[in-house]
Enzyme design. Sequence first.
Site, short mmCIF file in Angstrom:
data_model
loop_
_atom_site.label_atom_id
_atom_site.label_comp_id
_atom_site.label_asym_id
_atom_site.label_seq_id
_atom_site.Cartn_x
_atom_site.Cartn_y
_atom_site.Cartn_z
N CYS A 160 4.81 9.38 35.23
CA CYS A 160 4.13 10.00 36.37
C CYS A 160 5.06 10.11 37.58
O CYS A 160 5.99 10.91 37.57
CB CYS A 160 2.85 9.23 36.69
SG CYS A 160 1.69 10.17 37.71
N GLY A 172 2.65 6.19 40.72
CA GLY A 172 2.43 5.82 42.12
C GLY A 172 1.97 7.02 42.93
O GLY A 172 2.01 8.16 42.47
N ASN A 206 -2.79 11.97 36.42
CA ASN A 206 -3.18 11.85 37.82
C ASN A 206 -1.98 12.16 38.69
O ASN A 206 -1.19 11.28 39.02
CB ASN A 206 -3.70 10.44 38.14
CG ASN A 206 -3.88 10.23 39.63
OD1 ASN A 206 -4.06 11.20 40.39
ND2 ASN A 206 -3.84 8.99 40.08
N HIS A 227 0.16 9.78 31.31
CA HIS A 227 0.03 8.32 31.24
C HIS A 227 -0.16 7.84 29.80
O HIS A 227 -1.29 7.76 29.31
CB HIS A 227 -1.16 7.86 32.09
CG HIS A 227 -0.92 7.97 33.56
ND1 HIS A 227 -0.48 6.91 34.32
CD2 HIS A 227 -1.03 9.02 34.40
CE1 HIS A 227 -0.33 7.30 35.58
NE2 HIS A 227 -0.67 8.58 35.65
N GLY A 240 -0.51 15.15 41.85
CA GLY A 240 -0.65 16.35 42.67
C GLY A 240 0.67 16.99 42.99
O GLY A 240 0.73 18.00 43.69
N GLU A 263 0.07 4.90 28.84
CA GLU A 263 -0.61 3.60 28.90
C GLU A 263 -2.10 3.77 29.16
O GLU A 263 -2.80 2.80 29.48
CB GLU A 263 0.02 2.73 29.99
CG GLU A 263 -0.49 2.94 31.40
CD GLU A 263 -0.15 4.29 32.01
OE1 GLU A 263 -0.64 4.59 33.10
OE2 GLU A 263 0.60 5.07 31.40
#
Length: 386
Positions: A270, A242, A312, A360, A314, A362
């Site tokens: 994540c 998220g 992904n 990730h 930050g 997935e």
Amino acid sequence: MSGYDTDSAVLVLEDGRVFRGTTFGAVGQTLGEAVFSTGMTGYQETLTDPSYHRQIVVATAPQIGNTGWNDEDDESVGPTGSSAEAKIWVAGYVVRDPARRTSSWRATGSLQDELVKQGVVGIAGIDTRALVRHLRTRGSMRAGVFSGDALADTDVLLDRVKSQPSMLGADLAGEVSTTSGYVVEPTGGEARFTVAAIDLGIKTNTPRMFAERGIRVHVLPSSATLEQILDLKADGVFLSNGPGDPATADGAVHLTKEVIGQGLPLFGICFGNQILGRALGLGTYKMKFGHRGINIPVVEHETGRIAITAQNHGFALEGEAGQEFDTPFGKGVISHTCANDGAVEGVRLLDGSAFSVQYHPEAAAGPHDAAYLFDRFTSLLEGVKN
């Protein structure tokens, strides 16, 4: 209009750096955090990933769009779980050379047309290599893409960019989460287990990976409670990826502590990794430019195994490779780190009841090196149930 042509566009960074190019996608104005993704493929999956909410994504690959757009590869679903409600989540898109022609038998349209259809403002024709070098040096920062009637003097545009809130302190999971929940049934046969997945920005492929292993997934809103999970008689709990600052997700951290206290197996990805880390007592911080792409090496310290991963994020957890630490639930350990910069990529309780990774497994459109983690969680569910 300051002398701009009607079909031109400009990217303005909060430090005053300006890149001029041409309109790509919708015409208008968009604001967000400028970040870059190193993936050479999978742009549709990137654009539809809810984790990119409020981010202007810069593609490092020089040409984007040659495979067009299709109806199958979106990584988001609507609030009710319907693929018909899928959407692009990025705030804006920055590319060097948009493909002039779509060339894929799976395509149902072009990337350009889909960006226009969904109102996503982008810019093309700029030196993305120079832009990425700038972001690597200065760090991810607030930015804006402007075209058409949104164009104005650079000072005016810079003021607009600086007026937006920072990603630091942003509480965004509730903005991308399902509102009512939905169920994804296993692929063929009876359900072996039931998992409650807390939707903090979940990707489409995650419930699919569980379903392939005979698991029924109840996707619940980010505001879900322990009572809701217990009512489902869930065998385990999953914390999804998220957007936003994990330091703001106190509700999810509290729920995670309750879940572990109940003895339910827990797996996080994540943002979910950061939530578990916080529940175990670790702090988080905002990275300089983060990790985004599908080619990032991660070391699993117990086995020495290295996986090439999709990422992904930050933000990251504080800690060092192999570090053991005390938690309210026994000993924890930093289980994975990034081979490039040492950033924490995974944590777990030493008793094996809860684990998470920053990357990730997935991954769509790949790589699939880490897909075995779904099998590891399935084995954990099986062991606890037996």
